[in-house]
Design an enzyme around this catalytic site. Structure first.
Site, PDB file in Angstrom:
ATOM      1  N   ASN A 189       0.947  -1.253  -0.011  1.00 18.04           N
ATOM      2  CA  ASN A 189      -0.090  -0.062   0.152  1.00 18.04           C
ATOM      3  C   ASN A 189       0.875   1.210  -0.064  1.00 18.04           C
ATOM      4  OD1 ASN A 189      -1.673   2.327   0.902  1.00 18.04           O
ATOM      5  ND2 ASN A 189      -3.339   0.620   1.070  1.00 18.04           N
ATOM      6  N   ARG A 190       0.593   2.304  -0.815  1.00 26.49           N
ATOM      7  CA  ARG A 190       1.681   3.311  -0.954  1.00 26.49           C
ATOM      8  C   ARG A 190       0.958   4.698  -0.419  1.00 26.49           C
ATOM      9  NH1 ARG A 190       0.365   2.529  -7.161  1.00 26.49           N
ATOM     10  NH2 ARG A 190      -1.579   2.239  -6.157  1.00 26.49           N
TER      11      ARG A 190
END
Length: 159
Positions: free
Chosen positions: A39-40
């Site tokens: 997840n960024r």
């Protein structure tokens, strides 16, 4: 029925509220927001706020407080299969007054279309405040590169 496993993160100096939909399996295991390594979220917000990307839960909490960001999720409880947004059923939403009564939130942002869907259906009628939808930082949103996400978030988070 799965109940949201952790509390909102905010303080009285929070000005920005970012809401996800519901914690992923990895986040639930870690006990903190956006725990999936792909997840960024943390990379994107660090870039948007011109800050170092936090690594530990303690660093992430300090980052949020330092940048006046409140973080929570729209959904309080639901039925969900793994981390699949499309499997979400029987939703109850979190009571945002917990944050809104204590902090002068200038902008409410949702991380992705699932958070927007449940925000608009359940939360907007209760509090009457629009949320701005940011492109999802989830690895499932493969159409958006990290660089494109950063630009998309920078273009919206203006207070």
């Amino acid at each position: 029925m799965m109940i949201h496993p952790f509390s909102p993160l905010y303080d009285e100096e929070s000005e920005i509220l970012i809401l996800g939909s519901f914690p992923s399996v990895k986040s639930r295991e870690e006990g903190f927001y956006y725990g999936h390594p792909r997840n960024r979220f943390w990379k994107v917000v660090a870039s948007v706020f011109n800050d170092d990307e936090p690594g530990t839960v303690e660093d992430k909490s300090a980052f949020l407080h330092r940048n006046h960001i409140a973080l929570w999720d729209v959904i309080c409880s639901c039925e969900i299969e793994g981390s699949s947004d499309s499997s979400i059923r029987n939703v109850t939403v979190n009571d945002l007054s917990i944050i809104l009564d204590d902090a002068d939130i200038k902008g409410i942002f949702v991380n992705g279309k699932t958070a927007l869907k449940y925000y608009e259906k359940y939360t907007l009628p209760l509090i009457g405040r629009q949320a701005i939808c940011l492109p999802s930082t989830s690895p499932a949103n493969a159409a958006w590169s990290t660089e494109r996400l950063i630009e998309g978030w920078k273009g919206e988070i203006v207070l």
